[in-house]
Write an enzyme that holds these catalytic residues in place. Structure first.
Site, mmCIF file in Angstrom:
data_model
loop_
_atom_site.group_PDB
_atom_site.id
_atom_site.type_symbol
_atom_site.label_atom_id
_atom_site.label_comp_id
_atom_site.label_asym_id
_atom_site.label_seq_id
_atom_site.Cartn_x
_atom_site.Cartn_y
_atom_site.Cartn_z
ATOM 1 N N HIS A 79 69.542 -16.716 -47.254
ATOM 2 C CA HIS A 79 70.571 -16.313 -48.206
ATOM 3 C C HIS A 79 70.681 -14.801 -48.311
ATOM 4 C CE1 HIS A 79 70.663 -20.396 -50.532
ATOM 5 N NE2 HIS A 79 70.876 -20.520 -49.226
ATOM 6 N N GLU A 81 70.808 -12.823 -50.893
ATOM 7 C CA GLU A 81 69.861 -12.232 -51.837
ATOM 8 C C GLU A 81 68.479 -12.115 -51.202
ATOM 9 O OE1 GLU A 81 72.276 -15.355 -54.260
ATOM 10 O OE2 GLU A 81 71.692 -15.018 -52.173
ATOM 11 N N CYS A 107 71.234 -19.218 -56.045
ATOM 12 C CA CYS A 107 70.686 -20.574 -56.132
ATOM 13 C C CYS A 107 69.300 -20.495 -56.773
ATOM 14 C CB CYS A 107 70.609 -21.198 -54.742
ATOM 15 S SG CYS A 107 69.311 -20.484 -53.699
ATOM 16 N N CYS A 110 66.701 -18.471 -54.647
ATOM 17 C CA CYS A 110 66.917 -17.028 -54.771
ATOM 18 C C CYS A 110 66.566 -16.545 -56.171
ATOM 19 C CB CYS A 110 68.362 -16.677 -54.426
ATOM 20 S SG CYS A 110 68.727 -16.894 -52.672
#
Length: 157
Positions: A79, A81, A107, A110
Site C-alpha cells: 500500500h 502508506e 486500511c 496501514c
C-alpha cells in the site's frame, strides 16, 4: 487566477500526482509523508521491488471477487502508506510527529503501521470501507482530516 494553495492542498495535490505511479488495477493510491512542511517520503500502491505488477499479471482480488476493504493479505501490492513509511525507514528519516497525506483513508493494516510510526495526523481525500481502521486510528490518537480540494475545507473524520 487561483491563489496560493494551503499547505494541505499543496501536499494532497502531490499525493494525487504520486498515485499516478500506481500499478494497481482497482484503486490508485498515493501518499506523502511530511514533517514541518517538508516532504520526507512518498509512496504509491504496487508490487514489491523486483516483482511483477498486477497490470501485467492481472488482479487476484478481482479474479476472486473480493470486496474492497476485505482480505488485504490476498494482494501482491504494497500500500501507498506502507511504501512511504518504508521509504522513510530506508533513508533513515524519522516519521515521529509527521503528517501523512493519502488519497484514500488507510486500511486497518496501514492504520497499525501509522500508529507505530508515530504519525500524528492523516489527511485523506476519499474514504475506505474499513471500520477497524477507524477504530484503531482513534484509539491510537491519530487525527484523521478529510480535505475537499474544491473549496479547501478541512473536516475531522
Amino acid at each position: 487566477m487561483e491563489g496560493r494553495p494551503t499547505w494541505q492542498k499543496y501536499f494532497m495535490d502531490m499525493a494525487k500526482l504520486v498515485s499516478k505511479r500506481s500499478t494497481c488495477l482497482r484503486r490508485k493510491v498515493g501518499a506523502v509523508l511530511v514533517h514541518d512542511n517538508q516532504i520526507i517520503a512518498t509512496g504509491y500502491n504496487g508490487a514489491p521491488k523486483h516483482s511483477a505488477h498486477c497490470e501485467h499479471l492481472g488482479c487476484l482480488r478481482q479474479k476472486e471477487n473480493i470486496p474492497s476493504g476485505e482480505k488485504h493479505e490476498l494482494c501482491r501490492g504494497v500500500h501507498a502508506e506502507q511504501n512511504a513509511i518504508i521509504q522513510a525507514a530506508i533513508n533513515g528519516v524519522s516519521t515521529r510527529e509527521s503528517e501523512l497525506y493519502c488519497t484514500n483513508h488507510p486500511c486497518s493494516i496501514c492504520a497499525k503501521m501509522i500508529i507505530n510510526a508515530e504519525i500524528k495526523t492523516v489527511y485523506v481525500l476519499d474514504g475506505y470501507p474499513d471500520k477497524l481502521s477507524r477504530q484503531l486510528l482513534e484509539e491510537g490518537n491519530v487525527e484523521i482530516i478529510a480535505i475537499d480540494l474544491d473549496d479547501g475545507n478541512l473536516q475531522r473524520v
